[in-house]
Design a protein around this motif. Structure first.
Motif, mmCIF file in Angstrom:
data_model
loop_
_atom_site.group_PDB
_atom_site.id
_atom_site.type_symbol
_atom_site.label_atom_id
_atom_site.label_comp_id
_atom_site.label_asym_id
_atom_site.label_seq_id
_atom_site.Cartn_x
_atom_site.Cartn_y
_atom_site.Cartn_z
ATOM 1 N N ALA A 47 0.839 -1.203 0.000
ATOM 2 C CA ALA A 47 0.000 0.000 0.000
ATOM 3 C C ALA A 47 0.875 1.255 0.000
ATOM 4 O O ALA A 47 1.958 1.264 0.586
ATOM 5 N N PRO A 48 0.375 2.317 -0.636
ATOM 6 C CA PRO A 48 1.076 3.590 -0.518
ATOM 7 C C PRO A 48 0.957 4.086 0.916
ATOM 8 O O PRO A 48 -0.138 4.075 1.478
ATOM 9 N N GLU A 89 2.465 7.345 3.233
ATOM 10 C CA GLU A 89 3.262 8.563 3.380
ATOM 11 C C GLU A 89 4.362 8.345 4.430
ATOM 12 O O GLU A 89 4.079 7.859 5.531
ATOM 13 N N VAL A 102 6.474 6.175 4.734
ATOM 14 C CA VAL A 102 6.801 4.773 5.020
ATOM 15 C C VAL A 102 7.186 4.027 3.740
ATOM 16 O O VAL A 102 8.268 3.447 3.646
ATOM 17 N N PHE A 141 1.825 9.248 -1.576
ATOM 18 C CA PHE A 141 1.054 10.179 -2.396
ATOM 19 C C PHE A 141 1.806 11.496 -2.641
ATOM 20 O O PHE A 141 2.545 11.981 -1.802
ATOM 21 N N ASN A 150 -5.449 8.969 -5.659
ATOM 22 C CA ASN A 150 -5.874 8.793 -4.267
ATOM 23 C C ASN A 150 -7.211 9.504 -4.053
ATOM 24 O O ASN A 150 -7.266 10.733 -4.002
ATOM 25 N N TYR A 197 -9.091 5.294 10.806
ATOM 26 C CA TYR A 197 -8.449 3.973 10.890
ATOM 27 C C TYR A 197 -9.044 3.154 12.034
ATOM 28 O O TYR A 197 -8.477 2.159 12.449
ATOM 29 N N ASN A 234 -8.202 -4.122 0.551
ATOM 30 C CA ASN A 234 -7.236 -3.506 1.465
ATOM 31 C C ASN A 234 -7.895 -3.189 2.806
ATOM 32 O O ASN A 234 -9.058 -2.819 2.866
ATOM 33 N N ASP A 252 -6.464 -3.879 7.168
ATOM 34 C CA ASP A 252 -6.279 -4.822 8.283
ATOM 35 C C ASP A 252 -5.808 -6.205 7.855
ATOM 36 O O ASP A 252 -6.055 -7.182 8.567
ATOM 37 N N MET A 300 -3.953 -5.854 -0.960
ATOM 38 C CA MET A 300 -3.043 -4.735 -0.689
ATOM 39 C C MET A 300 -2.748 -4.678 0.804
ATOM 40 O O MET A 300 -3.674 -4.695 1.623
ATOM 41 N N ILE A 301 -1.457 -4.607 1.121
ATOM 42 C CA ILE A 301 -1.046 -4.634 2.531
ATOM 43 C C ILE A 301 -0.276 -3.363 2.876
ATOM 44 O O ILE A 301 0.666 -2.993 2.177
ATOM 45 N N GLY A 302 -0.703 -2.709 3.953
ATOM 46 C CA GLY A 302 -0.029 -1.495 4.400
ATOM 47 C C GLY A 302 0.679 -1.731 5.717
ATOM 48 O O GLY A 302 1.809 -2.247 5.765
ATOM 49 N N ARG A 303 -0.013 -1.403 6.815
ATOM 50 C CA ARG A 303 0.633 -1.465 8.132
ATOM 51 C C ARG A 303 1.176 -2.842 8.459
ATOM 52 O O ARG A 303 2.185 -2.963 9.150
HETATM 53 C C1 LIG Z 1 1.364 5.961 7.869
HETATM 54 C C2 LIG Z 1 0.351 5.779 6.769
HETATM 55 C C3 LIG Z 1 0.446 6.538 5.629
HETATM 56 C C4 LIG Z 1 -0.477 6.388 4.580
HETATM 57 N N1 LIG Z 1 -0.325 7.106 3.442
HETATM 58 C C5 LIG Z 1 -1.144 6.854 2.364
HETATM 59 C C6 LIG Z 1 -0.917 7.456 1.107
HETATM 60 O O1 LIG Z 1 0.028 8.236 0.898
HETATM 61 N N2 LIG Z 1 -1.780 7.155 0.104
HETATM 62 C C7 LIG Z 1 -2.838 6.290 0.259
HETATM 63 O O2 LIG Z 1 -3.587 6.025 -0.684
HETATM 64 N N3 LIG Z 1 -3.067 5.707 1.449
HETATM 65 C C8 LIG Z 1 -2.234 5.945 2.484
HETATM 66 N N4 LIG Z 1 -2.436 5.282 3.662
HETATM 67 C C9 LIG Z 1 -3.503 4.266 3.753
HETATM 68 C C10 LIG Z 1 -2.962 2.869 3.383
HETATM 69 O O3 LIG Z 1 -2.533 2.827 2.050
HETATM 70 C C11 LIG Z 1 -4.028 1.793 3.592
HETATM 71 O O4 LIG Z 1 -5.121 2.061 2.766
HETATM 72 C C12 LIG Z 1 -4.523 1.727 5.036
HETATM 73 O O5 LIG Z 1 -3.458 1.814 5.951
HETATM 74 C C13 LIG Z 1 -5.293 0.427 5.288
HETATM 75 O O6 LIG Z 1 -4.495 -0.688 5.000
HETATM 76 P P1 LIG Z 1 -3.704 -1.508 6.148
HETATM 77 O O7 LIG Z 1 -4.699 -1.870 7.199
HETATM 78 O O8 LIG Z 1 -3.126 -2.691 5.408
HETATM 79 O O9 LIG Z 1 -2.653 -0.582 6.679
HETATM 80 C C14 LIG Z 1 -1.539 5.458 4.710
HETATM 81 C C15 LIG Z 1 -1.639 4.700 5.880
HETATM 82 C C16 LIG Z 1 -0.710 4.844 6.903
HETATM 83 C C17 LIG Z 1 -0.843 3.995 8.136
#
Ligand SMILES: Cc1cc2nc3c(=O)[nH]c(=O)nc-3n(C[C@H](O)[C@H](O)[C@H](O)COP(=O)(O)O)c2cc1C
Length: 328
Positions: free
Chosen positions: A17-18, A20, A22, A43, A99, A179, A204, A206, A226-229
């Motif tokens: 995942a995108p 900011e 990170v 972004f 976005n 969140y 996407n 959790d 899609m995986i972020g955190r």
């Molecule tokens: C620190 C941080 C920064 C993020 N920055 C962006 C971003 O730049 N663009 C975007 O589309 N989503 C951004 N997100 C959202 C994540 O891409 C994602 O949609 C959200 O964290 C849920 O996914 P997860 O539970 O796998 O983290 C951000 C999330 C976090 C925690």
């Protein structure tokens, strides 16, 4: 087969995942090494891009080893979004991602990010203009809707497909949830049940381990994950998810030694890309997760988070090795 423009994937593609501050180039490379199929930049503000803001331009840079990669832009004006998309396209990413999901007030207050979920006709209009402005594929990342009473995502995806968007990734929360609460994939599953939809739908929210990736795939039939955190300090999540999804095999978690080795590599890459000061600051977001399982780690963690010298950090890595690896 999952297809985004000319990109083709067997199985279920896994997206970093995108994020900011990170998911910069260093972290994207690390995730790639551990099985991420697609990565997306942090972004970039369209207004900053058209004004040549150097810090924002830096976000567009990537290493060819990161491919396939999307550059993400955000904004609220068609003209600047189109111009920003053209600027981003000059860096030759594989696709541009818009976005429409950021929940932060500073962004939504101006109608950008998830703010645009309150004005679907304008969201669709700006997206179409961006699709027409560049030759490479355009994808969209968004949320279910603005709040509990306004979740237009199922019909929105039809509209986005009709104007030429090539894939959507959907965070299973509304903007008002920020969140908090739990990501809900029910509506994402509904999109997949809609026979009109042929573009890839990426789920996407959790997805913090391979089991959850498998659950989301099986229950909601998403095309990609899609995986972020869940990837922060844990890039192994990609290979573990891939192995479970494709081969039904459970992967053992990384050892402390592996965690330290990857953290060190990530650190050096970060310094190489961003220089000492910003490289060290960025890494502070990752230490806690890399070393999450270590007991009595608090003191070392505080040192990692407060140290301002490369040599000191490298010495702390050695200390971790001595305390948690050499003796075990
Ligand atoms: C620190 C941080 C920064 C993020 N920055 C962006 C971003 O730049 N663009 C975007 O589309 N989503 C951004 N997100 C959202 C994540 O891409 C994602 O949609 C959200 O964290 C849920 O996914 P997860 O539970 O796998 O983290 C951000 C999330 C976090 C925690």
């Amino acid at each position: 087969m999952v297809q985004i423009g000319n990109l083709q994937f067997n199985g279920t593609p896994l997206f970093l995942a995108p994020m900011e501050d990170v998911s910069d180039s260093a972290f994207r490379l690390i995730c790639k090494e551990f099985g991420a199929d697609v990565v997306i930049s942090e972004f970039a503000s369209s207004e900053a891009l058209i004004r040549d803001v150097k810090q924002t331009q830096e976000k567009l840079k990537f290493d060819d080893k990161e491919r396939p990669l999307g550059i993400q832009i955000f904004g609220n004006q068609a003209a600047s979004m189109c111009e920003a998309a053209r600027i981003a396209a000059d860096y030759h990413p594989d696709f541009i991602d818009i976005n429409w999901g950021c929940p932060v007030k500073k962004v939504t207050g101006k109608g950008a990010g998830a703010g645009m979920l309150q004005n679907i006709p304008l969201l669709v209009d700006i997206t179409k203009q961006v699709v027409d402005a560049v030759k490479i594929p355009v994808t969209v990342k968004t949320r279910l809707g603005w709040d509990e009473t306004n979740k237009p995502i199922v019909h929105l995806v039809e509209q986005l497909q009709d104007i030429g968007v090539q894939a959507v990734s959907i965070h299973g929360r509304s903007r008002s949830m920020m969140y908090k609460g739990e990501a809900d994939f029910t509506l994402i599953g509904k999109i997949k049940e809609n026979p009109r939809i042929s573009i890839p739908v990426i789920g996407n929210g959790d997805i913090v381990n391979a089991d959850k990736a498998m659950y989301v795939k099986q229950h909601y039939r998403v095309d990609g994950i899609m995986i972020g955190r869940g990837a922060i300090g844990n890039p192994w999540i990609f290979n573990a998810s891939k192995s479970l999804l494709d081969k039904n095999k459970i992967t053992p978690p990384p050892t402390v030694q592996e965690r330290l080795a990857v953290c060190k590599k990530h650190f050096e890459l970060s310094i190489q890309n961003k220089g000492e000061h910003y490289g060290m600051l960025t890494m502070r977001k990752h230490y806690k997760s890399y070393f999450r399982e270590l007991i009595n780690f608090k003191e070392i963690r505080i040192k990692l988070l407060t140290s301002n010298s490369l040599d000191e950090i490298r010495a702390i890595f050695q200390e971790i090795e001595g305390k948690y690896i050499t003796q075990t």
